[in-house]
Design a protein around this motif. Structure first.
Motif, short mmCIF file in Angstrom:
data_model
loop_
_atom_site.label_atom_id
_atom_site.label_comp_id
_atom_site.label_asym_id
_atom_site.label_seq_id
_atom_site.Cartn_x
_atom_site.Cartn_y
_atom_site.Cartn_z
N LEU A 1 7.03 -12.48 50.03
CA LEU A 1 7.68 -11.62 51.04
C LEU A 1 7.66 -12.28 52.41
N ARG A 2 6.60 -13.01 52.70
CA ARG A 2 6.49 -13.74 53.97
C ARG A 2 7.61 -14.77 54.07
N HIS A 3 7.83 -15.50 52.97
CA HIS A 3 8.88 -16.52 52.96
C HIS A 3 10.26 -15.89 53.03
N THR A 4 10.42 -14.77 52.33
CA THR A 4 11.70 -14.07 52.37
C THR A 4 12.01 -13.61 53.79
N ALA A 5 11.02 -13.03 54.44
CA ALA A 5 11.23 -12.56 55.82
C ALA A 5 11.59 -13.73 56.75
N ALA A 6 10.87 -14.83 56.62
CA ALA A 6 11.14 -15.98 57.48
C ALA A 6 12.55 -16.52 57.24
N THR A 7 12.93 -16.63 55.98
CA THR A 7 14.25 -17.15 55.65
C THR A 7 15.34 -16.22 56.17
N LEU A 8 15.15 -14.92 55.98
CA LEU A 8 16.15 -13.96 56.47
C LEU A 8 16.25 -14.00 57.99
N LEU A 9 15.12 -14.09 58.68
CA LEU A 9 15.16 -14.18 60.14
C LEU A 9 15.95 -15.40 60.59
N MET A 10 15.71 -16.52 59.92
CA MET A 10 16.44 -17.74 60.30
C MET A 10 17.92 -17.60 59.99
N LYS A 11 18.25 -16.98 58.85
CA LYS A 11 19.67 -16.78 58.51
C LYS A 11 20.35 -15.85 59.50
N LEU A 12 19.58 -14.93 60.06
CA LEU A 12 20.13 -14.01 61.07
C LEU A 12 20.29 -14.68 62.43
N GLY A 13 19.85 -15.92 62.52
CA GLY A 13 20.00 -16.66 63.77
C GLY A 13 18.85 -16.50 64.74
N VAL A 14 17.73 -15.96 64.29
CA VAL A 14 16.56 -15.84 65.15
C VAL A 14 16.06 -17.25 65.45
N HIS A 15 15.78 -17.51 66.70
CA HIS A 15 15.33 -18.84 67.12
C HIS A 15 14.09 -19.24 66.35
N VAL A 16 14.05 -20.50 65.93
CA VAL A 16 12.96 -20.99 65.10
C VAL A 16 11.60 -20.84 65.79
N LYS A 17 11.55 -20.89 67.09
CA LYS A 17 10.28 -20.71 67.81
C LYS A 17 9.75 -19.30 67.59
N ILE A 18 10.63 -18.32 67.60
CA ILE A 18 10.24 -16.93 67.36
C ILE A 18 9.74 -16.77 65.93
N VAL A 19 10.47 -17.34 64.97
CA VAL A 19 10.05 -17.27 63.57
C VAL A 19 8.68 -17.93 63.41
N SER A 20 8.50 -19.06 64.04
CA SER A 20 7.23 -19.78 63.98
C SER A 20 6.09 -18.94 64.56
N ASP A 21 6.35 -18.27 65.67
CA ASP A 21 5.32 -17.40 66.28
C ASP A 21 4.97 -16.23 65.36
N ILE A 22 5.98 -15.64 64.75
CA ILE A 22 5.73 -14.52 63.83
C ILE A 22 4.87 -14.97 62.66
N LEU A 23 5.17 -16.14 62.13
CA LEU A 23 4.42 -16.67 60.99
C LEU A 23 3.04 -17.17 61.37
N GLY A 24 2.84 -17.44 62.66
CA GLY A 24 1.55 -17.96 63.11
C GLY A 24 1.39 -19.44 62.86
N HIS A 25 2.51 -20.14 62.73
CA HIS A 25 2.42 -21.59 62.54
C HIS A 25 1.94 -22.25 63.84
N SER A 26 1.17 -23.31 63.68
CA SER A 26 0.61 -24.00 64.84
C SER A 26 1.68 -24.74 65.64
N ARG A 27 2.72 -25.18 64.96
CA ARG A 27 3.81 -25.91 65.61
C ARG A 27 5.14 -25.49 65.01
N VAL A 28 6.19 -25.52 65.81
CA VAL A 28 7.53 -25.19 65.33
C VAL A 28 7.93 -26.13 64.20
N GLN A 29 7.48 -27.37 64.27
CA GLN A 29 7.84 -28.36 63.25
C GLN A 29 7.38 -27.92 61.86
#
Length: 155
Positions: free
Chosen positions: A100-128
């Motif tokens: 579900l975490r991956h599905t949410a991230a993928t859908l957010l990106m498909k909706l055009g949410v900036h990758v930095k925002i998606v990264s922050d939501i996921l708690g990734h240490s870096r956008v990369q």
């Protein structure tokens, strides 16, 4: 919603709470959630508070959101099992709970949410990390973007 720790099982000791997550960037992050979910959580909290009044302060003394009828946190393994059972009864792609975490991230990106925002939501240490992990979404988005550019140029 605030992410402030990890609930895990330690062999021979049962469930344990660690006030730290996997990475420093995941610790104590605040994730906005939809109003409809906030309302559901408020109702659940009100029910838990009523039960605490009847059963005493030891009921859900840690103030977890997902608890059993005794006020103790729900075992993550139990939740995973129940999720798997529920998904099997539905006419949907079979995924695990973490999916579900991956599905949410993928859908957010498909909706055009900036990758930095998606990264922050996921708690990734870096956008990369987000870009590397969700590159399949990026490729699809790039294809869509070039098609949109083509339509714009030709219209």
């Amino acid at each position: 919603m605030t992410i402030n720790g990890t609930l895990y099982r330690r062999k021979g000791e049962g469930l344990k709470y660690k006030p730290k997550t996997k990475t420093d960037s995941s610790d104590n992050r605040v994730i906005p959630i939809p109003d409809a979910i906030v309302e559901v959580l408020r109702k659940e909290k009100a029910l838990q508070d009523k039960t605490r009044e009847k059963l005493g302060n030891s009921y859900n003394s840690e103030n977890f959101v997902f608890i059993n009828d005794k006020g103790k946190p729900i075992d993550p393994d139990y939740l995973t099992r129940k999720f798997r059972e529920t998904v099997k009864t539905l006419n949907v792609k079979q995924i695990n709970l973490h999916g579900l975490r991956h599905t949410a991230a993928t859908l957010l990106m498909k909706l055009g949410v900036h990758v930095k925002i998606v990264s922050d939501i996921l708690g990734h240490s870096r956008v990369q990390v987000t870009l590397d992990y969700y590159s399949h979404s990026n490729e699809e988005m790039m294809r869509q973007s070039t098609n949109e550019l083509e339509q714009h140029i030709l219209s």
